[in-house]
Design a protein around this motif. Structure first.
Motif, PDB file in Angstrom:
ATOM      1  N   GLN A 436       1.023  -1.273  -0.026  1.00 22.02           N
ATOM      2  CA  GLN A 436      -0.128   0.009   0.060  1.00 22.02           C
ATOM      3  C   GLN A 436       0.968   1.260  -0.081  1.00 22.02           C
ATOM      4  OE1 GLN A 436      -2.350   0.610   3.503  1.00 22.02           O
ATOM      5  NE2 GLN A 436      -4.142   1.010   2.316  1.00 22.02           N
ATOM      6  N   ASN A 437       0.479   2.159  -0.864  1.00 22.80           N
ATOM      7  CA  ASN A 437       1.261   3.522  -1.208  1.00 22.80           C
ATOM      8  C   ASN A 437       2.871   3.186  -1.305  1.00 22.80           C
ATOM      9  OD1 ASN A 437      -1.100   4.865  -0.271  1.00 22.80           O
ATOM     10  ND2 ASN A 437      -0.704   4.494   1.686  1.00 22.80           N
ATOM     11  N   SER A 439       4.806   1.008  -0.189  1.00 20.13           N
ATOM     12  CA  SER A 439       5.383   0.273   0.844  1.00 20.13           C
ATOM     13  C   SER A 439       5.978  -0.912   0.711  1.00 20.13           C
ATOM     14  CB  SER A 439       4.402   0.209   2.246  1.00 20.13           C
ATOM     15  OG  SER A 439       3.371  -0.780   1.919  1.00 20.13           O
TER      16      SER A 439
END
Length: 685
Positions: A436-437, A439
């Protein structure tokens, strides 16, 4: 001895005392009589208390007690009442008696509220303000009741506390429901009493324990770590919480004989002795003796356990010094099934000091390995995952889990058990940029034990969410090791899997972690060679893409070769030959030499156990350095490259070593180009 409740007691006065009350007098009914206890002061009861010897006394067979059976009807026969106008009369103040203790048992069907009462001249009476509850459970209970001035209430006509308690004529024990009063409440039931004792409050503690009879307290069971793994450890015992009146004069510690103190196997004396105990479980008994000659025993179990370092890992900086940090995964106990604790110790690599410790996991799981996940904690920092296998019936049962925590504060981020029982986890990885994002994500390399399918399951670190699954090769292949390739040329990361086929052929298969697409198959040598290790190294071919170092051994004669291959085309760059006999290769580590790709190879000399790290440039094959480190009895447990700590331009080497004589561990960081020690991190802490 313990009594559940501390209460107030009252005493009754009736006539002039016949026998003077004495401090510490006890009615134990062992003479076979009621010792002048009745339920009717005039002696007219048709159902008085009786001496009982039915084998159910406090100490069992032969221990007599007093029993009163009440009908619940009219008259004293219907009431639970014991009274005495003989030896319990007299001057309580002069005798210094201000508490009365006894053992009570309710063998009826109704819970009772027991008061004590005293009577002086005529109708001058006091009762205990607070009754004690006597449940109808057939269990002996010990109660201590205060008859001090503040703990009793007048229920008679006239009379002062001093006047009544200096000339007591009757002591009674009775059940009364409702408001305070002198008369018992009728109830059908059966009550037993024993060991009625006159005492002084200073000889009893606030938990209703009679300190004239000591209470030995050896403390709680202890688990002690044998830090140097030499088989013994110092243990300090603590008997200081033991109780006794007026004082404890002797603390004796021994090995147990069964469940008892053994005077023939005395270990130490004193309240806080220090002993040397061997690895394993030891039961130790404490015996305390008071100045009055009374004694009591207590038993404690001491577990002395070894420890092991399961793994070490390099983390992005979390201490604020802009340098990478180090995590050391330890467990305490003796395999299998004897794990007492798991812990990760975090070190700042710059000064080399311990910064924090994090407790990990259910001790029914054995820790295997550890991985850092950059930018994956809820606050955007690094997360740290520990892969463990579950212990069941003293062996690994195939169940596994990954426990992920924030190294900043030890808080739990997630516990992941991503696969069913058919799959066996072989390795966990940190997969960059796919979470996510952007990472890092959790990569779980596993094999289906039924179909032999190989898969890398990629999941979010902080969420219970599946990202994708990458499948590798077919059912005839066995995975050995996987590593992340940071850049496949498109800016996207990939994963390289080293595997061997049933016929002995080896391959490194590379897939894109963004979509699972196959990038290439890199074959190393033929079936006459067995691939045993792979490392992803810095670019050795000039295409700005990481390359591969694959170590293989020839089956016919044991000759080893390390092939440097292009990770995109599979083309051979060069062969590097490890040190010849009497040297045996231990493992490889990828390092950086002033921007050039280099490889460190750890080897052991069989003649004397000397360890040597040889560093070579992977493009030219040029020798950079030979570093001798650790000799016998030390053995290398893990060997890896890490970022440059001393600004020399060359990566450093992180080495975990263990002393084979005493089991002690050591972490050492050295400059790869010069071999100079950068940091020493003894293990523990």
């Amino acid at each position: 001895m313990h009594c559940p409740t501390r209460l107030a007691l009252v005493i009754l006065l009736v006539a002039r005392p016949v026998v003077a009350i004495e401090l510490e007098q006890t009615d134990d009914f062992q003479d076979g009589t009621t010792q002048s206890w009745v339920n009717d002061v005039l002696g007219n009861s048709t159902n008085p208390p009786v001496n009982t010897n039915d084998g159910t006394g406090i100490t069992g067979v032969g221990d007599r007690f007093l029993t009163n059976v009440s009908t619940g009807g009219s008259g004293v026969e219907g009431e639970q009442l014991f009274l005495n106008t003989n030896q319990w009369s007299g001057d309580y103040l002069d005798a210094d008696v201000d508490v009365i203790c006894g053992y009570f048992r309710n063998r009826g069907a109704t819970d009772l509220r027991i008061h004590l009462g005293v009577e002086g001249a005529s109708t001058q009476r006091f009762v205990s303000t607070t009754p004690f509850a006597l449940p109808a459970d057939g269990q002996w209970r010990r109660y201590i009741v205060s008859i001090r001035r503040d703990d009793v209430t007048s229920v008679g006509i006239g009379g002062t506390y001093d006047g009544v308690f200096s000339a007591v004529t009757q002591l009674r024990i009775f059940h009364r429901a409702g408001s305070l009063g002198w008369q018992p409440t009728p109830v059908a039931g059966s009550v037993d009493v024993d060991n009625i004792t006159a005492g002084n409050n200073s000889a009893f503690d606030s938990d209703c324990r009679d300190l004239r009879f000591p209470i030995a307290n050896a403390g709680t069971d202890q688990t002690i770590i044998d830090w140097d793994n030499n088989g013994v450890e110092s243990v300090t015992l603590d008997g200081s919480q033991s109780l006794g009146f007026p004082t404890i004069i002797s603390y004796q510690w021994s090995f147990t004989f069964g469940n008892s103190f053994d005077p023939g196997r005395l270990l130490a004396t004193g309240s806080n002795p220090t002993l040397e105990l061997a690895r394993g479980s030891t039961r130790i008994a404490l015996r305390t003796i008071t100045s009055a000659g009374f004694r009591d025993d207590d038993i404690i179990r001491i577990f002395v356990v070894g420890y092991d370092v399961a793994d070490v890992a390099v983390l992005p900086d979390f201490t604020g010094d802009s340098l990478p940090d180090i995590a050391s995964l330890k467990y305490f106990g003796d395999q299998p099934g004897g794990f007492e604790a798991h812990r990760v110790s975090l070190y700042s690599s710059a000064p080399g000091f311990l910064t924090t410790r994090i407790g990990y996991g259910d001790i029914s799981y054995a820790p295997v390995s550890m991985v850092a996940f950059p930018q994956s904690a809820p606050d955007g920092g690094t997360a740290l995952g520990v892969f463990s296998l579950r212990i069941n019936n003293n062996s690994f049962d195939g169940n596994d889990r990954i426990e992920i925590r924030d190294p900043d504060d030890g808080s739990l981020i997630s516990i992941q058990e991503p696969l069913n029982d058919d799959w066996q986890v072989r390795q966990i990885l940190s997969v960059p940029s796919v979470g996510q994002n952007g990472s890092a994500a959790l990569g779980v390399l596993a094999v289906d034990e039924v179909t032999r399918n190989i898969a890398l399951v990629i999941r979010e670190v902080a969420l219970d969410a599946h990202i994708r699954t990458l499948f590798f090769l077919g059912s005839s292949w066995t995975p050995l090791h996987a590593e992340i390739i940071p850049n496949l040329g498109s800016g996207e990361p990939g994963v390289a899997l080293l595997a061997t086929r049933d016929d002995g052929l080896s391959v490194v298969q590379i897939r894109n972690t963004q979509d699972g697409a196959l990038t290439t198959n890199v074959f190393s040598l033929d079936q006459n060679w067995s691939a045993i290790e792979m490392r992803v190294i810095n670019d050795a071919t000039g295409d700005a893409i990481s390359d591969l170092a694959i170590r293989s051994v020839r089956n016919s004669d044991g000759l080893e070769v390390i092939q440097i291959r292009n990770s995109v085309t599979g083309a051979l760059v060069r062969n590097l030959f490890p040190l010849p006999a009497p040297w045996v290769t231990h493992s490889m580590a990828a390092v950086d030499d002033n921007g050039s790709s280099a490889l460190a190879v750890m080897a052991e000399r069989t003649s004397d156990g000397q360890m040597l790290a040889q560093v070579r440039n992977t493009t030219t094959g040029t020798l950079i350095n030979n570093t001798y480190m650790f000799g016998s009895p030390w053995r290398i447990r893990k060997f890896m490259g890490m970022a440059d700590l001393d600004a020399s331009g060359t990566s450093d080497l992180l080495v975990l070593a263990q002393n084979q004589d005493n089991g002690r561990f050591y972490l050492q960081i050295r400059d790869a180009a010069t071999g100079i020690i950068t940091r020493n991190l003894p293990q523990p802490p």
